[in-house]
Design a protein around this motif. Structure first.
Motif, PDB file in Angstrom:
ATOM      1  N   GLY D 289     -22.149 -38.678   6.573  1.00 14.04           N
ATOM      2  CA  GLY D 289     -21.752 -37.276   6.544  1.00 14.04           C
ATOM      3  C   GLY D 289     -21.941 -36.515   7.846  1.00 14.04           C
ATOM      4  N   GLN D 290     -22.412 -37.174   8.894  1.00 12.40           N
ATOM      5  CA  GLN D 290     -22.737 -36.427  10.123  1.00 12.40           C
ATOM      6  C   GLN D 290     -21.510 -36.147  10.976  1.00 12.40           C
ATOM      7  OE1 GLN D 290     -25.601 -35.140  11.037  1.00 12.40           O
ATOM      8  NE2 GLN D 290     -26.519 -35.848   9.140  1.00 12.40           N
ATOM      9  N   SER D 418     -17.990 -45.299   8.705  1.00  8.50           N
ATOM     10  CA  SER D 418     -18.423 -44.156   9.509  1.00  8.50           C
ATOM     11  C   SER D 418     -17.992 -44.321  10.958  1.00  8.50           C
ATOM     12  CB  SER D 418     -19.917 -43.935   9.358  1.00  8.50           C
ATOM     13  OG  SER D 418     -20.607 -44.706  10.262  1.00  8.50           O
TER      14      SER D 418
END
Lengths: 116, 176, 160, 493
Positions: D289-290, D418
């Motif tokens: 989520g970064q 990611s």
């Protein structure tokens, strides 16, 4: 045994101070108390009942000295450890002062720009 | 023996005051009490070197800490308690204490030092290194490499403090 | 700057004793109680006493911060050199000088030299940090003046 | 070579003390001196590869009286990583650190950190390990706060508090071991523990060590400082911290204590495995989520250290080999990723992925090396990350931990997701209006990135050539406790 536990109680009080207190100076104090407790513990384990300091003076009987003296090795370790904790204290106070200058507070709940 | 318990009790009381008081200055001074009592305890436990060092280091540490606290205009801490942090830390601390006492049951009793390697230092320290203070013979000859590390730690922390306290960290005009 | 006349006179009297005591503890650290670290911190406390009693200008006259910075590097290098000198006779940190007579100043080979090197590091490093802490925040108002200055410690001397 | 072993600590220390004497105008000369010192160190390590293991008695004091240095293949492996990553980060920082003041002090702190890590790696004495650990970590506290901005100081303080707690826990562990056995030499301790069996004090000390070194190595329940500290540091320092510091001070120390001093037991096996799995899963979940490039990388460090920990905890030869290989690969690709993020920050002035895009057109070198590192970390063949992850998964399947093997594959997939996000938002897509005028980074920085990218590719493909001399010997050293004791004490236990 009891004295070890009392020393350990000092140690966990330092831990409690670190976890529960939100003030930068209090956290530094917590670290200082932790260091005191560990240093004391090292000296306690090297103590001999009725022991004398491990320093020879002229004219002392070397035989009785080496039987009576307390353990010198933990003292050397603690000397190193005291210096290290002084170093850490210097760094921490300087960072805390700099943080105070930036945020105008010592409260960690207000010093929180970093999240996640 | 009783004197050790008394001094340790004073240390514990001093640290309770240091942790719980709301005034910063009295908190710092209570830490001073703990430190000075510790140096007396060192003296009683047969460590005069440490007693001297602890006293002078404590003075320095107190001066530095007081310097940090007097920069604050209001030395009282506002009241806000975080119950969750307090309870969780108490649980953690209690568990720690239980495990520790469990481990301490198997350790040698107080006052009966093991002296496995240290007996060598006491027996031969003077002859092998020439220093009649055995602690010095350890820190500057047998384990001098540690002392090099120790001096470096102090050097690093002072260098680090000068770096942290410099006026301007990043140059202006460069992007960022 | 500084405290009242009485305090100044008494300090003038006492300060020499403090320095002598510190030097004694450094030099005889291997014979009696003490050593480089304790003696070094005692000497530093003497400087701090001067700073408190006579005002900081006087203390800085006695020992300028860039001198202190220089000295701490020299002390550290000296200690490392003592370690490396051991290679003359074999290994790192070998105490190769002959040990002399027991219970005399010359009895422990390199140990007194190591004590002196450590005390130099301690005195200069802690003095630097102390001056830094005392002066920290004093130039907050005119920070813009120092835009081109990199070394904060360097500023302190110039501003006295 | 044997005689020169202490110089791995003495050279960086001497350089660090010496360069502080130079005035600011001689910064260029200082850079040359520091680079030469690092090159000498690297040459010394390369000369050490394949050398017979030996122990070195400082001041001619035999163990357990004096301090012993130990050279075996695992310390050589760590020294090699420290000096490769150190040299390249140093070359990178010549240009990158232009935007900060006090460069000479930066180099001095950098060399002190290298000295501290080398000291941790080469020592055979447990208290000495603590002292050098403190040198490495205290200099890293200062380096994390080097920019003196709000976030950096805050991260540094947080890191410092947790770091000091972990040091105190380690010191307490050392005190308890000393109280129980009366010696500080690691081999001598191991000998005593073998003779007396593991009692409750030893178990308590081991718990303290795992907590303390776990804090230094950012295993999951103790990871809170890492995502703040690593992104806040200047990019070359982030590369050093993520690339080697958490390995030298965390993983390496755990390996030494668990395998060589105390000996592997069932409880330790379970604890290390669960720490590893937790770190792996939690790290990657937090990373997905970064949007801050460096923070995302920091969370991935936690996750990848989890892989290493699983391999170490598995305690089968293949698992340890995979873990050591992954440790090495992680040093290369994570350093490269942090340096790339630094390069992007240097050119665009932002770390937010949402504000980037289309960087490939403007910064081809950075973008392509960043892609290579991303492929490595997500385990795409033929890059190095694939091989080491494969080894760990095979080891897990062989040991019949099917569930953990499945989790490992899943984590690898999430890592891929990611990093696809990173690629999608930074390298491909449209160039935002604001970034029309950005330029590629200077040549020296670009060269460093290319060297790292080549290392990422080669360390996967050339495994048959160096695997035997570097990694498989290290694995044998890790497993063989008897040999370690014999090496130091030179007696048959």
């Amino acid at each position: 045994m009891t004295i070890y536990l009392m020393c350990f109680f000092l140690f966990v009080m330092g831990l409690y101070c670190l976890i529960a207190k939100k003030h930068l100076i209090k956290k530094i104090i917590g670290i200082a108390i932790l260091d005191y407790a560990v240093n004391l513990f090292l000296i306690l384990i090297g103590y001999k009942s009725g022991g004398i300091p491990p320093v020879l003076f002229e004219g002392m009987n070397k035989q009785t000295f080496s039987q009576q003296s307390v353990d010198p090795l933990p003292q050397a370790l603690v000397l190193t450890s005291i210096v290290i904790s002084l170093g850490v204290l210097i760094m921490m106070v300087s960072i805390a002062l700099r943080l105070y200058e930036k945020y105008k507070t010592f409260d960690t709940s207000e010093i929180s720009r970093l999240r996640g | 023996m009783l004197v050790f318990y008394t001094l340790l009790a004073i240390m514990i009381l001093g640290s309770i005051v240091a942790i719980e008081t709301r005034n910063l200055l009295s908190s710092v001074i209570s830490v001073g009490i703990v430190g000075f009592t510790l140096s007396i305890l060192f003296l009683m436990l047969g460590a005069p070197d440490l007693a001297i060092t602890q006293v002078v280091v404590e003075i320095l540490a107190l001066v530095i800490l007081i310097r940090a606290t007097i920069s604050v205009d209001n030395t009282a801490i506002e009241k806000h308690r975080d119950t969750f942090a307090m309870v969780s830390s108490l649980v953690f601390v209690g568990l720690f204490l239980v495990f520790a006492s469990y481990a301490f049951l198997e350790m040698h009793a107080f006052g009966e030092s093991l002296m496995r390697t240290s007996q060598h230092y006491l027996d031969n320290g003077l002859a092998e290194t020439g220093a009649s203070n055995i602690v010095t013979s350890i820190i500057l000859d047998y384990r001098a490499y540690d002392t090099l590390g120790e001096a470096t730690v102090l050097f690093v922390s002072v260098l680090g403090a000068t770096v942290i306290m410099r006026r301007i960290g990043r140059k202006r005009g460069v992007n960022l | 700057m500084g405290m009242s006349l009485i305090v100044k006179k008494v300090t003038q009297f006492v300060i020499g004793l403090i320095f002598l005591y510190g030097i004694n503890i450094i030099l005889f650290g291997h014979l009696g109680v003490g050593g480089g670290f304790a003696g070094g911190v005692i000497l530093t406390c003497g400087f701090i006493l001067i700073m408190l009693v006579f005002g900081r200008e006087k203390a800085i006259q006695k020992m300028r911060t860039n001198v202190a910075h220089f000295l701490s590097c020299i002390g550290a290098l000296a200690f490392l050199a003592i370690a490396l000198l051991g290679y003359i006779d074999g290994t790192f940190f070998f105490n190769f000088i002959d040990h002399g007579k027991e219970f005399h100043l010359h009895s422990a080979g390199l140990i007194p030299f190591a004590d002196i090197a450590i005390s130099i590091i301690i005195v200069s490093a802690i003095f630097t940090i102390f001056v830094l802490l005392v002066f920290f925040g004093r130039f907050v108002g005119d920070a813009e003046e120092y835009e081109n200055d990199e070394e904060y410690v360097g500023n302190i001397d110039r501003n006295l | 070579m044997q005689q020169l072993y202490p110089l791995f600590v003495a050279i960086p220390l001497g350089v660090a003390f010496l360069i502080l004497l130079f005035p600011k105008s001689l910064t260029k000369l200082v850079e040359v001196i520091v680079a030469i010192a690092e090159i000498i160190l690297l040459i010394m390590v390369i000369a050490l590869i394949g050398h017979e293991p030996f122990s070195y008695f400082i001041g001619k004091w035999i163990p357990p009286i004096g301090i012993t240095l130990v050279s075996d293949s695992i310390s050589t492996l760590l020294l090699l990583l420290i000096n490769i990553v150190g040299l390249l980060s140093l070359l990178y920082s010549f240009k990158y650190m232009e935007m900060y003041t006090s460069k000479i002090r930066f180099y001095s702190l950098f060399m002190l950190m290298v000295a501290g890590m080398s000291g941790v790696v080469i020592t055979g004495d447990i208290f000495n390990l603590f002292v050098f650990l403190e040198i490495a970590t205290i200099s890293s506290y200062a380096l994390v706060g080097f920019g003196c901005e709000h976030e950096e100081l805050e991260a540094s303080f947080k890191y410092m508090i947790l770091g000091s707690v972990s040091s105190t826990l380690i010191l307490l562990g050392i005190a308890i071991l000393y109280a129980t056995f009366g010696t500080l030499n690691m081999a001598d301790l191991a000998n005593s523990i073998l003779a007396n069996g593991i009692n409750r004090s030893v178990l308590f000390a081991e718990g303290l060590f795992i907590m303390g070194f776990g804090l230094k190595g950012a295993m999951v329940p103790f990871h809170a400082w890492l995502p703040d500290a690593h992104p806040s540091a200047p990019a070359p320092i982030s590369a050093m911290l993520s690339g080697v510091l958490i390995k030298a001070c965390g993983i390496y120390a755990i390996i030494r204590v668990v395998y060589h001093v105390i000996g592997m037991t069932n409880i330790t096996h379970i604890i290390l495995m669960s720490l590893g799995v937790l770190s792996m899963v939690v790290g990657v979940l937090l990373a997905v989520g970064q949007w801050d490039f460096k923070r995302l990388l920091a969370y991935h460090s936690i996750s990848q250290m989890g892989y290493v920990m699983v391999g170490i905890g598995l305690a089968t030869p293949l698992g340890i080999l995979g873990a050591l290989f992954h440790l090495m690969n992680h040093a290369f690709f994570k350093s490269l990723l942090f340096l790339c993020s630094g390069a992007v920050e240097y050119s665009t002035g932002t770390r937010n992925l949402k504000e980037m895009g289309g960087l490939f057109k403007r910064m081809p070198v950075t973008s392509s090396s960043c892609s290579i590192a991303s492929l490595s970390i997500s385990g795409i063949p033929p890059f190095n990350g694939f091989w080491s992850k494969l080894l760990i998964i095979i080891a897990l399947v062989q040991a019949e931990y099917y569930a953990i093997a499945a989790v490992t594959v899943g984590v690898s997939f999430l890592t891929l997701v990611s990093f696809i996000k990173v690629q999608r938002y930074s390298i491909f897509g449209d160039l935002p209006e604001k970034l029309k005028n950005i330029k590629e980074v200077p040549v020296l920085m670009g060269t460093v990135l290319v060297i790292f990218a080549v290392l990422c590719l080669l360390s996967g493909l050339l495994y048959p050539f160096f695997g035997n001399t570097l990694l498989e010997i290290a694995r044998d050293t890790v497993i063989d406790q008897q040999k370690y004791i014999q090496l130091v004490l030179q007696v048959v236990p």
